[in-house]
Motif scaffolding. Structure first.
Motif, PDB file in Angstrom:
ATOM      1  N   VAL A 119     -14.774  59.358   2.742  1.00 46.31           N
ATOM      2  CA  VAL A 119     -13.894  59.119   3.762  1.00 46.31           C
ATOM      3  C   VAL A 119     -12.898  57.689   2.567  1.00 46.31           C
ATOM      4  O   VAL A 119     -13.486  56.350   2.768  1.00 46.31           O
ATOM      5  CB  VAL A 119     -14.350  58.822   4.908  1.00 46.31           C
ATOM      6  CG1 VAL A 119     -12.491  58.882   5.735  1.00 46.31           C
ATOM      7  CG2 VAL A 119     -14.618  59.594   5.586  1.00 46.31           C
ATOM      8  N   GLY A 120     -11.864  57.746   2.280  1.00 42.30           N
ATOM      9  CA  GLY A 120     -10.928  56.742   2.345  1.00 42.30           C
ATOM     10  C   GLY A 120      -9.791  56.560   2.617  1.00 42.30           C
ATOM     11  O   GLY A 120      -9.150  56.726   3.745  1.00 42.30           O
ATOM     12  N   LEU A 121      -9.255  54.373   2.376  1.00 41.50           N
ATOM     13  CA  LEU A 121      -8.514  54.984   3.468  1.00 41.50           C
ATOM     14  C   LEU A 121      -8.501  54.066   4.616  1.00 41.50           C
ATOM     15  O   LEU A 121      -7.637  54.336   6.054  1.00 41.50           O
ATOM     16  CB  LEU A 121      -6.825  55.270   2.951  1.00 41.50           C
ATOM     17  CG  LEU A 121      -6.767  55.150   1.289  1.00 41.50           C
ATOM     18  CD1 LEU A 121      -5.840  56.299   1.463  1.00 41.50           C
ATOM     19  CD2 LEU A 121      -6.774  53.975   0.514  1.00 41.50           C
ATOM     20  N   ALA A 122     -10.212  54.046   4.928  1.00 41.74           N
ATOM     21  CA  ALA A 122     -10.381  54.545   6.418  1.00 41.74           C
ATOM     22  C   ALA A 122     -10.899  52.601   7.260  1.00 41.74           C
ATOM     23  O   ALA A 122     -11.469  52.932   8.842  1.00 41.74           O
ATOM     24  CB  ALA A 122     -11.635  55.148   6.364  1.00 41.74           C
ATOM     25  N   GLY A 123     -10.272  51.811   6.616  1.00 44.59           N
ATOM     26  CA  GLY A 123     -11.337  50.852   6.783  1.00 44.59           C
ATOM     27  C   GLY A 123     -13.204  50.527   6.159  1.00 44.59           C
ATOM     28  O   GLY A 123     -13.648  51.552   6.257  1.00 44.59           O
TER      29      GLY A 123
ATOM     30  N   TRP B 109     -21.522  62.428  14.258  1.00 44.82           N
ATOM     31  CA  TRP B 109     -21.024  61.636  13.010  1.00 44.82           C
ATOM     32  C   TRP B 109     -21.725  60.379  12.485  1.00 44.82           C
ATOM     33  O   TRP B 109     -21.259  59.459  13.408  1.00 44.82           O
ATOM     34  CB  TRP B 109     -19.649  60.956  12.772  1.00 44.82           C
ATOM     35  CG  TRP B 109     -18.082  62.477  12.209  1.00 44.82           C
ATOM     36  CD1 TRP B 109     -18.608  63.124  13.752  1.00 44.82           C
ATOM     37  CD2 TRP B 109     -17.349  62.556  11.040  1.00 44.82           C
ATOM     38  NE1 TRP B 109     -17.621  63.875  12.727  1.00 44.82           N
ATOM     39  CE2 TRP B 109     -16.754  63.557  11.607  1.00 44.82           C
ATOM     40  CE3 TRP B 109     -16.619  61.114   9.931  1.00 44.82           C
ATOM     41  CZ2 TRP B 109     -15.829  63.997  11.231  1.00 44.82           C
ATOM     42  CZ3 TRP B 109     -15.694  62.118  10.038  1.00 44.82           C
ATOM     43  CH2 TRP B 109     -15.323  63.226  10.058  1.00 44.82           C
ATOM     44  N   ASP B 110     -22.357  60.289  11.638  1.00 44.60           N
ATOM     45  CA  ASP B 110     -23.342  58.949  11.102  1.00 44.60           C
ATOM     46  C   ASP B 110     -22.874  58.273   9.994  1.00 44.60           C
ATOM     47  O   ASP B 110     -23.281  59.120   8.605  1.00 44.60           O
ATOM     48  CB  ASP B 110     -24.993  59.637  11.009  1.00 44.60           C
ATOM     49  CG  ASP B 110     -25.655  59.230  12.298  1.00 44.60           C
ATOM     50  OD1 ASP B 110     -25.897  59.223  13.177  1.00 44.60           O
ATOM     51  OD2 ASP B 110     -25.762  60.954  12.086  1.00 44.60           O
ATOM     52  N   VAL B 111     -22.013  57.035   9.723  1.00 44.88           N
ATOM     53  CA  VAL B 111     -22.302  56.533   8.839  1.00 44.88           C
ATOM     54  C   VAL B 111     -23.017  55.816   8.363  1.00 44.88           C
ATOM     55  O   VAL B 111     -23.686  55.033   8.423  1.00 44.88           O
ATOM     56  CB  VAL B 111     -20.887  55.420   9.283  1.00 44.88           C
ATOM     57  CG1 VAL B 111     -20.823  54.606   8.216  1.00 44.88           C
ATOM     58  CG2 VAL B 111     -19.452  56.103   9.629  1.00 44.88           C
ATOM     59  N   ILE B 112     -23.034  56.659   7.087  1.00 41.29           N
ATOM     60  CA  ILE B 112     -24.829  55.969   6.142  1.00 41.29           C
ATOM     61  C   ILE B 112     -24.279  54.808   5.121  1.00 41.29           C
ATOM     62  O   ILE B 112     -25.393  54.138   4.330  1.00 41.29           O
ATOM     63  CB  ILE B 112     -25.410  57.072   5.568  1.00 41.29           C
ATOM     64  CG1 ILE B 112     -24.424  57.458   5.148  1.00 41.29           C
ATOM     65  CG2 ILE B 112     -25.100  58.518   7.032  1.00 41.29           C
ATOM     66  CD1 ILE B 112     -25.619  59.045   4.023  1.00 41.29           C
ATOM     67  N   SER B 113     -23.087  54.821   4.717  1.00 40.19           N
ATOM     68  CA  SER B 113     -23.221  53.639   3.806  1.00 40.19           C
ATOM     69  C   SER B 113     -21.263  53.353   3.960  1.00 40.19           C
ATOM     70  O   SER B 113     -20.284  54.121   3.806  1.00 40.19           O
ATOM     71  CB  SER B 113     -23.433  54.162   1.828  1.00 40.19           C
ATOM     72  OG  SER B 113     -22.484  55.356   1.729  1.00 40.19           O
ATOM     73  N   TRP B 114     -20.978  52.063   2.868  1.00 44.95           N
ATOM     74  CA  TRP B 114     -20.021  51.741   2.828  1.00 44.95           C
ATOM     75  C   TRP B 114     -18.800  51.870   2.154  1.00 44.95           C
ATOM     76  O   TRP B 114     -19.955  51.826   0.898  1.00 44.95           O
ATOM     77  CB  TRP B 114     -19.423  50.508   3.809  1.00 44.95           C
ATOM     78  CG  TRP B 114     -20.271  49.977   4.917  1.00 44.95           C
ATOM     79  CD1 TRP B 114     -20.522  49.445   5.952  1.00 44.95           C
ATOM     80  CD2 TRP B 114     -19.092  50.663   6.283  1.00 44.95           C
ATOM     81  NE1 TRP B 114     -20.956  49.116   6.705  1.00 44.95           N
ATOM     82  CE2 TRP B 114     -20.021  50.108   7.213  1.00 44.95           C
ATOM     83  CE3 TRP B 114     -18.237  51.297   6.318  1.00 44.95           C
ATOM     84  CZ2 TRP B 114     -19.619  50.154   8.552  1.00 44.95           C
ATOM     85  CZ3 TRP B 114     -17.140  51.509   7.486  1.00 44.95           C
ATOM     86  CH2 TRP B 114     -18.380  51.075   8.881  1.00 44.95           C
ATOM     87  N   THR B 115     -18.175  52.301   1.777  1.00 44.99           N
ATOM     88  CA  THR B 115     -17.510  52.045   0.190  1.00 44.99           C
ATOM     89  C   THR B 115     -16.543  50.925  -0.189  1.00 44.99           C
ATOM     90  O   THR B 115     -16.543  50.491   1.260  1.00 44.99           O
ATOM     91  CB  THR B 115     -16.717  53.753  -0.233  1.00 44.99           C
ATOM     92  OG1 THR B 115     -15.935  53.749   0.978  1.00 44.99           O
ATOM     93  CG2 THR B 115     -18.407  55.052  -0.178  1.00 44.99           C
TER      94      THR B 115
END
Length: 269
Positions: free
Chosen positions: A169-173, A56-62
């Protein structure tokens, strides 16, 4: 293990035959051990270091979570995943939802009744994800997706031994300190047999920009390793052998549950 000892006093022909029979007996015993006992270990005895690594690579924040690229690499030398393909599942650590996906989809949406207007793609605590079929619209595709869940073995074709999808992914921090790693990963491919370890944070993946002139880095990366076990794939593998003597008037039965029999009164196969 019994050592092969041959007497000097034995005639040459008898000596050779005796040695041959003893060596053959030892080989048979070793073969039986190789067939029976590897069934209980959590890896494929034909490829003990092979695994499927999920990254899993987090590529951007929302505003309420993140966008991640999920990649599955099949590092098994001989075992590929054929149709109907892989199925990946996990449990969220908090109350996360999946807003959208590219290159894959969940099998169920779950209860999203608390959301008004923009409805998430999936609200289940334990989502199950499958690959898309070939030929889906271009805007639903991503690199290494949409192959109906088929993944080649690394030893067969490294370029086809990978599958990917993107998930929002939402509501995740919204930071490395507030994001919680998913738990209880499961992988079916296409039947049972895989056991997945816990997600572990690893050094962030480095990517090259499309022009291959600049390196970028994932904001956060974690890995999950899944290994294959023949014992999990088949609870009653055909690895039990009767060793009755030829002069015995009855057949000596296999040891009870030597092959993981579900019913102790069942005959071994």
């Amino acid at each position: 293990m019994e050592k092969t000892v041959c007497s000097i006093a034995t005639a040459p022909a008898q000596k050779s035959l005796s040695c041959l029979l003893k060596k053959l007996r030892s080989s048979i015993i070793l073969l039986l051990f190789a067939l029976v006992f590897p069934c209980a270990v959590a890896y494929d005895p034909l490829d003990p270091t092979g695994n499927i690594t999920i990254k899993w690579d987090v590529i951007s924040w929302t505003p309420d979570g993140y966008v991640a690229m999920v990649t599955m690499n099949n590092y098994q030398m001989y075992r590929h995943i054929m149709s109907p393909g892989w199925t990946l599942g996990w449990a969220w650590a908090k109350k996360e939802v999946i807003w959208s996906m590219v290159g894959a989809q969940t099998t169920e949406q779950g209860d999203c009744s608390k959301f008004k207007g923009n409805i998430p793609h999936c609200c289940k605590k334990n989502p199950t994800v499958v690959d898309l079929l070939p030929g889906v619209p271009y805007n639903q595709q991503i690199a290494n997706c949409c192959k109906g869940g088929v993944i080649a073995a690394w030893g067969q074709d490294p370029s086809a031994a990978v599958a990917s999808f993107q998930v929002s992914v939402g509501l995740a921090g919204t930071s490395n300190k507030t994001v919680k790693l998913p738990k209880n990963f499961t992988l079916l491919g296409p039947g049972p047999g895989y056991t997945c370890g816990p997600a572990k944070t690893v050094p962030s993946t480095t990517f090259l920009t499309p022009d291959r002139r600049r390196k970028t880095q994932a904001l956060m990366t974690w890995n999950v390793t899944c290994t294959y076990s023949q014992f999990l794939a088949s609870k009653n593998p055909s690895c039990c052998v009767s060793l009755s003597s030829f002069y015995n008037n009855t057949i000596t039965p296999c040891p009870k549950c030597a092959c993981g029999c579900q019913n102790k009164k069942s005959l071994c196969r």
